[in-house]
Enzyme design. Structure first.
Site, PDB file in Angstrom:
ATOM      1  N   SER A 522     -12.079  33.405  -0.591  1.00  0.00           N
ATOM      2  CA  SER A 522     -13.295  33.709  -1.329  1.00  0.00           C
ATOM      3  C   SER A 522     -13.780  35.109  -0.939  1.00  0.00           C
ATOM      4  CB  SER A 522     -14.353  32.631  -1.077  1.00  0.00           C
ATOM      5  OG  SER A 522     -15.437  32.758  -1.966  1.00  0.00           O
ATOM      6  N   HIS A 646     -12.183  26.640  -7.177  1.00  0.00           N
ATOM      7  CA  HIS A 646     -12.408  27.553  -6.060  1.00  0.00           C
ATOM      8  C   HIS A 646     -11.865  26.979  -4.755  1.00  0.00           C
ATOM      9  CE1 HIS A 646     -14.164  31.178  -4.509  1.00  0.00           C
ATOM     10  NE2 HIS A 646     -14.897  30.546  -3.625  1.00  0.00           N
TER      11      HIS A 646
END
Length: 674
Positions: A522, A646
């Site tokens: 991320s 994600h």
């Protein structure tokens, strides 16, 4: 103005997706055709990483409400799909309330993915989100715990932002929040009985009315059901607005112009207890009378600022439980409702509690329950035993990593700031020559990047590798100042801190550029991209997991939730549409700083096909531009995982993804599994 020759790869067209598929196939073959890949995969599947996989998804901590214990756990035990279970004690399996394989939850034959749930205070009802195929937008569902049947609440979309609904005390309905197409936050009330579709939002909060740029809002309902606070999240948390259910009126909860965070829990019907950072960078605890919350002069201090960073608070019985961070290690202590010390809970090693550290919002429970892990001990659920004065594990203990040693070191960043990092390796590893090492870091969004279980690095550590856990500015490990010094116009400090740690490792002889790697996810994936373009001389291989690379155009065309995702971007990086912000961002944007003729290290980029925050087009653009620019001959790989967003949402994906990333690093660093 020069035309970007790779712009055709930005939109999801048949041509760009076909190009992506070819890159993905090549990356998959490169990683999985390595002669030692199967061994790495087997070690992960049969070791502590697999046993702890579901825990890494935040499912480990049972919660007690209404005398019942709730938890998410695999269905059936040992499988990937998670179901919602209810039991009479935290140690027994209990009854399956929500089966992800049930017909009403299946989609195209795939079971539902359950990530979070929120029970009523009396435990009679539970609202939860249902998602499929790694997608980050799902539907809200609710279940009656007595009969195990769905409740008629209508159809309401829910995006995974960390925000959850808030129940009325009697369970007759709950509040939820979403975003309009123009980006305004909306508060809705969803009735359960009598069932009915909601008509219009009860309150709309314009973007200009919020001090931070939250991706979502969590409604916090007072114990008597009169008041509703909207808590921003998840990185900068502020009790932003207050609604009075008797009158229907809404107003700001904090004073106009208030700067800093203000987040906590209801102590009683008229008092909110909050951690504030406006005048205390490490946080202090105050009691806020709801009637006069907008007048800061009426706030009463309970616990003053200290050397430890106060991260969150919850109420259990008559006591308040504080979660703090001291020297990048998490701990808990109890105080009375007036803030007087009761005791400090002895923690099982130098570690962290992910729920308390990341969401900073204890999940409501009638007893203190939390999960905790260290570098060598897996995430374990605990309940606090007041009579014994210590945390007690709930359920069987899982094996950890034996024979490891942990040390704390410090490096000096470019501006002289002292930057800490942890070093983990086998206790018998000889350090008389440079070893293969992998640095892992985050350094952003006010997240405390604390020690965590290294089960997914087990094959690397057992093969003689050194794991390096970097504490970088931009995180929250040392309070608000540490966070502010690594964001917006000062974002370069985060990268300089990382480079200082790498240089310190090399200077100490622990590793060398030919054997040094980096792995970040991320925001950490952005770090990998910046590390590659700014300091290619430091690394042999990098893994950028769900990263951002084009920082001037972070969202792809036709994004389904642009305002929610853009809000997160604004928190840490600033606005690329403003000239001043664009100049700062462009200076480190990985895509814009690739230099032709540079011997770049190897890189594996990994994306989830349904990721709304870090979309795969970043990898397409970066790969296409980097490949002809690099002169090293090292691989430049793009992997796009199917059925993932994600993050992986089931334990099988966790193991498969970890095996690919670790195998790539071990191959490039010249390692052979033990």
């Amino acid at each position: 103005m020069t035309t970007d020759p790779y712009e055709w790869l930005r939109p999801d067209t048949g041509e760009s997706l076909a190009w992506q598929e070819r890159q993905d196939a090549a990356a998959r073959s490169y990683v999985r055709d390595w002669e030692h890949f199967a061994r790495v995969r087997e070690q992960l599947a049969g070791g502590p990483a697999a046993q702890n996989a579901s825990d890494s998804l935040g499912t480990s901590t049972p919660r007690r409400l209404g005398g019942r214990w709730f938890r998410l756990a695999p269905v059936p035990p040992g499988q990937a799909a998670l179901g919602l279970w209810m039991s009479e004690s935290p140690d027994e399996p209990g009854r399956l309330l929500v089966d992800p394989h049930a017909a009403e939850y299946l989609r195209d034959g795939e079971p539902a993915q359950l990530v979070w749930y929120e029970p009523t205070p009396d435990g009679t009802r539970v609202v939860f989100g249902v998602y499929h195929g790694g997608q980050m937008i799902g539907l809200l569902r609710a279940v009656d715990t007595a009969i195990g049947r769905d409740l008629p609440i209508g159809s309401h979309r829910h995006m995974l932002t960390g925000a959850v609904p808030g129940w009325l005390p009697d369970g007759s309905g709950f509040y939820m929040c979403d975003r309009s197409e123009s980006g305004d936050h909306r508060v809705w009330f969803v009735p359960v009985q009598p069932a009915g579709e909601i008509g219009a939002p009860v309150h709309v909060i314009g973007r200009h009315e919020l001090a931070s740029s939250p991706s979502g809002l969590t409604p916090q309902v007072s114990p008597d059901g009169r008041w509703v606070i909207t808590l921003t999240g998840q990185h900068e948390q502020v009790a932003a607005h207050l609604g009075d259910r008797r009158t229907g009126a809404w107003r700001r909860f904090v004073p106009d112009g208030y700067e800093g965070e203000c987040h906590g829990v209801w102590f009683d019907d008229d008092t909110y207890v909050a951690v504030i950072t406006g005048d205390a960078p490490r946080g202090r605890l105050v009691a806020i009378p709801v009637a006069t919350s907008a007048d800061e002069r009426t706030w009463r201090e309970l616990v003053p600022e200290s050397d430890a960073v106060l991260r969150c608070v919850t109420r259990v019985g008559d006591h308040l439980v504080l979660c703090e961070v001291a020297d990048a290690v998490a701990g808990f202590r109890l105080v009375t409702g007036e803030g007087k010390p009761v005791e400090r809970i002895a923690m099982p090693g130098l570690g962290s509690s992910p729920t308390a550290m990341v969401s900073r919002r204890f999940e409501r429970s009638e007893v203190l329950t939390f999960s905790y892990n260290t570098f060598v001990d897996p995430l374990t659920p605990y309940r606090y035993d007041a009579e014994r004065g210590e945390p007690v594990p709930t359920g069987p203990r899982q094996p950890g990593l034996a024979g490891m040693t942990v040390a704390r070191r410090f490096a000096a960043s470019r501006d002289g700031t002292r930057v800490p990092y942890f070093v983990v390796h086998r206790a018998d590893l000889k350090l008389d020559r440079p070893c293969p090492a992998v640095v892992n870091g985050y350094g952003g969004f006010n997240v405390a990047w604390l020690p965590r279980f290294l089960g997914t690095y087990a094959p690397f550590l057992r093969a003689g590798g050194i794991y390096v856990h970097a504490i970088l500015r931009g995180g929250a490990e040392y309070g608000r100042t540490w966070y502010e010094d690594g964001r917006l116009s000062r974002k370069q400090n985060t990268f300089d801190d990382l480079f200082a740690i790498a240089e310190d490792l090399i200077a100490a002889g622990l590793s060398e550029p030919a054997r040094l790697g980096f792995h970040g996810a991320s925001h950490g994936g952005l770090l990998a991209g910046v590390a590659l373009v700014q300091r290619p001389d430091l690394w042999r291989a990098l893994v950028a997991e769900v990263p951002l690379f084009d920082m001037l155009q972070p969202l792809g065309p036709g994004h389904p939730a642009p305002q929610a995702v853009r809000s997160v971007f604004l928190e840490d990086y600033g606005d690329p549409d403003e000239p001043a912000g664009a100049g700062i961002i462009r200076a480190y944007s990985p895509y814009h700083n690739i230099a032709p003729g540079t011997p770049y290290p190897a890189i594996l980029q990994a994306f989830g096909e349904h990721d709304l925050g870090c979309q795969p087009f970043h990898g397409r653009l970066f790969t296409a531009k980097l490949a002809p620019a690099s002169t090293s001959g090292h691989p430049i790989l793009l992997r796009v995982w199917k059925g993932a967003g994600h993050a992986a949402l089931d334990s099988a994906q966790v193991t498969d993804h970890a095996a690919e990333l670790l195998a790539f690093l071990m191959r490039e660093l010249g390692m052979i599994p033990a």
